[in-house]
Structures are given as structure tokens and as C-alpha cells.
Design an enzyme around this catalytic site. Structure first.
Site: not given
Ligand code: ADP
Length: 494
Positions: A226-227, A265, A398
Site C-alpha cells: 500500500v505504501g 530521512e 544501524e
């Protein structure tokens, strides 16, 4: 460590999406679960939107941009956003409980998750009201006679905002409110793990503001497609995204065929260079606290501590004591500084990276596992790894957990080289009594932001963003508003 598992204060949020002015479920009414990371319990549901819902939302945003006065009526936008500010103030405690419920962040540290973004709504309303949309650049020589050139700043169009789960309410505001104030229309796709911070914003906008139908839409969904549909939709002019670099790359690829503007970002692996004249007893406990607040789930966290070899052992002892003393536990307990990780998947990722560090030769100083006193909830011990190889996985990837990796260095040049040895370039930190030396080193870091001697770079009035694979564009500051505007140069008779 404390072991309250009270769960007091859990609050379920809005189930419905906001599409074209209507608070609605998806056709068929499918829902997905929301889990409280502090006790692993399902605490409610939210609409499981589909690509068809996303299509409707984008269509509504397109129509609202093309066929209404929203993009041209600055006074009305100011009125609506000040209304939103007042509405969020009224809903503040409800929003706080929803954020603690779905993120599991300690209630004691919700100021930056709740108060700050609410203040930012007012900031953007005023910034947008006072912005100079027409800038006369004077007379210019041109082949057909001199021209006066005026720059007209105009909204980009339909903005798709895709947000992550670590500071969801803050980022829902940060990604959408400046866009709205600049005259764009918006479709927000919140993260699966934290949908209520988005659906509540939709409810408040629908019920408590005059923002017209279609100007602001929220589609919640448990499916990444959906994104992805939002990023690829040709009716969308811009995607603003905060999240992992891997997802950022996928969004950039999806946005490429229609050459959308993007504001990204992404991840970070920031280094904190502690100089040999630094007051370790002051800066290192603070570094440990920053690593644990939000359970290390902060993109700007300085997760690599670079200590001068001459003060290495001293520094490790201070860090060890500070990490071991961190209050970890029930996020509803105001005494806690660190809550759980957001999910078991995230916790396993953190624990896996800690293991990979140990396997590659790092020394485990404290932590490294799950707190014994907290068997329920996705808690992780504050963890300190020393003697970390700067090229190893744990120093390069990360972690997004309460983990500090310590790397020794011998010279300032070596410290700068280690700090810059990263695909990321989000932020960094330099600490030393000689402020000028620290400032010069800050200028050599290839990052978008640096804190020197604890003086934070972060704030609504200053541009924030990353270099290298930490992102594109800047949030906050004057630059952050202009990201949501196109500049059009108009040449006209003098
Ligand atoms: P995480 O992997 O830690 O959940 P992500 O960076 O993948 O974090 O997710 C941030 C946001 O990006 C979420 O809203 C998620 O739904 C969304 N997302 C994930 N994959 C895609 C994709 N391929 N296209 C667009 N959005 C995506």
C-alpha cells in the site's frame, strides 16, 4: 531494574481511515491488530487498507489540489492549521497515551513525541503565513530586452507521506503539516506497528478542523504494497519519507518512472568523537542516556563512541556504570528511562547484531541480552561493546537498539576517518574542552548535522537531514518549508 508490568494507561485509537473527508473502514471491514510492546498484548485494531483505498485517497488528494482553492488560499490554510493546533492541544493526553500504547516509549520522555510536534503545528502555520511567496530578483539582461525576474514559490501538488514507527506522531506532523501549509494536499501512510498516531490525526482533522475533504487523507494498512502503491502512483507529485535506507531505496526506485520529488530521512550510524581533553564524567553518562531513551530507536543517536586510546579504560568504566544504571521497564512507570523495543522482530535484530559484534572480536562490557526481571515485553538490556572493529557489521549497520559500540583511536585525523567510514551521514557529535578544536573537527564530518559539546543541532528552526545514504533534502528551518514548494521563475517586462 524495576519490573512493574502494570500497563496502566493503555488506550486504543481510531480504527477508521480518513479518505476524501470520510472516516471509513476498508470495503469488507478488514482490520489488523495493534500490540503494546510493553506487555505483548493485542490492545486493539485498525483498518487494514488496500491498494484500492490508497487509490481513492490519492484521487481525493489530486482533486482537492486541482479543483479547490486550498493551494491558493493562504489565509484559510492558516486558519485551518491554527484550528488543528488547538485541537491537538485538546487531544494531547489522549495522543500521549496512544503513543505510549503503540510505541512503548516511556511516558516520562513523551515531550519530544507529543508537546514538540504540537508546537510545530503553530510554528509552520506562522512560518507559512509570513513566507515570501513572490521574490523580486530585479532586472536582468536578456536577448529580447531587459527582464524583471520574479520567483514564485508554489506548492508541489499531491504529497505522499510515509512514516515509521519510532516517533510516529512527531513524524506524521513533521512530514505533513509544512506540506499542508505550503498549499499541498496530502496522503499519509503510517507505519504498520503504529497506525493509531496516524488514524487519530485523521479523526481530529475530520472532526475538529475545517480542512476540506481530500486535502488530508490517512490510509492505514498492514501491507507494504500500500505504501509502494503511493510511491508509484503517477498522480502523486512528491514523496516524503522517514525510515530505513533499504525502504528509502525501494521508494526512490518506485518514484523514478514519474520523476517525483523526494524528501528522504533515512538511516544513521552517527559517531561521537570524544577528544582527549573532554570531561568524560560529564559527556559519557549523557551519551549512555541518549542511547537508552527510546530504546535506541532513534536515527540520530550517536551509536559509535570514539574514545582516545589515552583515556580508553577510564571512558569504558564510566559508560559501563551509566548503561548498567539505566532504569529499564514498564513505559507507564514515570521512573523508567528505557522501555521495550517496538517488536520481537526488532529485538531479535538488535540481539543478532550484538552477537555479530562479539563474534567479530568485540568485548561485551555490560548487557547483551534480555533483562531477567522483564520476561514479558520486548525489553533489551542496555549494552556496551568495546574494542569494536570499525569495519565490522555492528559498527557499520544501524542497530536501532540500546547499544553503544566503542572504538579506540590515536589521533584526531584517525578519529575523523573512523567517523566518516560509513555509508551514512546523518549526524555526529564532538566533545572536548577546546571548543574551537571540536568545532573544526565537526566541520570535517560528512554528515548533515553535528552537536558540539552537547549543544544540540536539532530544532524546528534549523535544517535537519542526512548526507550520503542517510537521505535527501532537509526537514525543519527555512529549507524544510521550501522542500514542499516549487520555485517558478517568471520573466516579465521591467
Ligand atoms: P521497518 O523496516 O523498521 O519497519 P521501514 O523503513 O521499512 O521500517 O518502514 C517505514 C515505513 O515505510 C512504514 O510506513 C512502512 O509501511 C513503509 N514501507 C515499507 N516498505 C515499503 C515500500 N516498499 N514502499 C513504500 N513504503 C514502504
Amino acid at each position: 531494574m524495576t519490573q512493574t508490568q502494570s500497563g496502566t494507561g493503555i488506550l486504543a485509537g481510531e480504527q477508521r481511515m480518513l479518505i476524501d473527508g470520510e472516516l471509513r473502514h476498508t470495503d469488507g471491514g478488514a482490520l489488523f491488530d495493534v500490540v503494546h510492546p510493553g506487555n505483548e498484548e493485542v490492545v486493539g485494531q485498525v483498518a487494514d487498507g488496500t491498494t484500492a483505498d490508497m487509490g481513492r485517497a490519492v484521487g481525493a488528494a489530486r482533486r482537492a489540489f486541482d479543483d479547490t482553492d486550498w493551494s491558493r488560499d493562504l489565509d484559510f490554510r492558516y486558519h485551518c492549521l491554527m484550528q488543528l493546533h488547538a485541537a491537538l492541544e485538546r487531544n494531547k493526553e489522549r495522543l500521549r497515551r496512544i503513543v505510549v500504547t503503540e510505541v512503548g516509549c516511556p511516558i516520562s520522555v513523551t515531550g519530544s513525541q507529543i508537546e514538540d510536534p504540537i508546537d510545530e503545528v503553530r510554528h509552520w502555520a506562522e512560518h507559512g503565513r509570513d513566507f515570501e511567496y513572490l521574490v523580486d530578483t530585479g532586472i536582468h539582461k536578456a536577448p529580447m530586452g531587459t527582464a524583471r525576474r520574479t520567483i514564485s514559490y508554489e506548492p508541489v501538488g499531491v504529497v505522499g507521506a510515509i512514516t515509521p514507527w519510532n516517533v510516529p506522531f512527531y513524524l506524521n506532523i513533521a512530514e505533513t503539516v509544512p506540506a499542508l501549509m505550503a498549499g499541498n494536499t496530502v496522503v499519509l501512510k503510517p507505519a504498520q506497528l503504529t497506525p493509531w498516531s496516524g488514524s487519530e490525526l485523521g479523526r481530529i482533522i475530520a472532526e475538529e478542523t475545517d480542512i476540506p475533504a481530500g486535502v488530508f487523507n490517512v490510509v492505514t494498512s498492514n501491507a507494504n504494497e500500500v505504501g509502494a502503491a503511493l510511491s508509484a502512483d503517477p498522480r502523486v507529485d512528491m514523496i516524503t519519507f522517514t525510515g530505513s535506507t533499504a525502504t528509502g531505496r525501494a521508494i526512490l526506485a518506485a518514484a523514478a518512472p514519474t520523476v517525483k520529488r523526494t524528501m528522504m530521512e533515512l538511516g544513521g550510524k552517527s559517531a561521537h568523537i570524544v577528544l582527549d581533553d573532554a570531561k568524560l564524567e560529564k559527556c559519557l553518562p549523557m551519551a549512555a542516556m541518549v542511547a537508552c531513551v527510546m530504546s535506541g530507536q532513534a536515527c540520530i543517536m550517536a551509536s559509535r563512541i570514539l574514545l582516545p586510546r589515552s583515556r580508553y579504560d577510564e571512558g569504558i568504566e564510566i559508560l559501563k556504570a551509566a548503561m548498567a544504571a539505566t532504569a529499564v521497564g514498564d513505559p507507564w512507570d514515570p521512573a523508567m528511562l528505557q522501555g521495550p523495543q517496538i517488536s520481537e522482530t526488532q529485538r531479535q535484530k538488535v540481539l543478532g547484531l550484538i552477537r555479530s559484534g562479539i563474534d567479530s572480536g568485540a568485548r561485551l562490557i555490560t548487557g547483551g541480552g534480555v533483562p531477567e526481571a522483564l520476561p514479558v515485553g520486548y525489553y533489551t538490556q542496555p549494552t556496551l561493546l568495546a574494542d569494536v572493529d570499525p569495519d565490522s557489521q555492528v559498527a557499520q549497520e544501524e542497530i536501532f537498539g540500546p547499544v553503544l559500540t566503542v572504538i579506540p583511536y590515536d589521533t584526531d585525523d584517525q578519529a575523523v576517518a573512523i567517523a566518516n567510514n560509513s555509508i551514512y551521514g546523518l549526524s555526529g557529535e564532538v566533545t572536548g574542552v577546546d571548543t574551537e578544536r571540536a568545532f573544526c573537527i565537526a566541520r570535517r564530518l560528512r554528515t548533515g548535522n553535528v552537536t558540539v559539546n552537547g549543544r544540540s543541532h536539532f530544532g524546528i528552526t534549523s535544517p535537519f537531514g542526512g548526507t550520503k545514504q542517510s537521505g535527501l533534502g532537509r526537514r525543519n528551518g527555512a529549507e524544510g518549508f521550501k522542500e514542499y514548494l516549487e520555485s517558478k521563475t517568471i520573466g516579465h517586462p521591467a
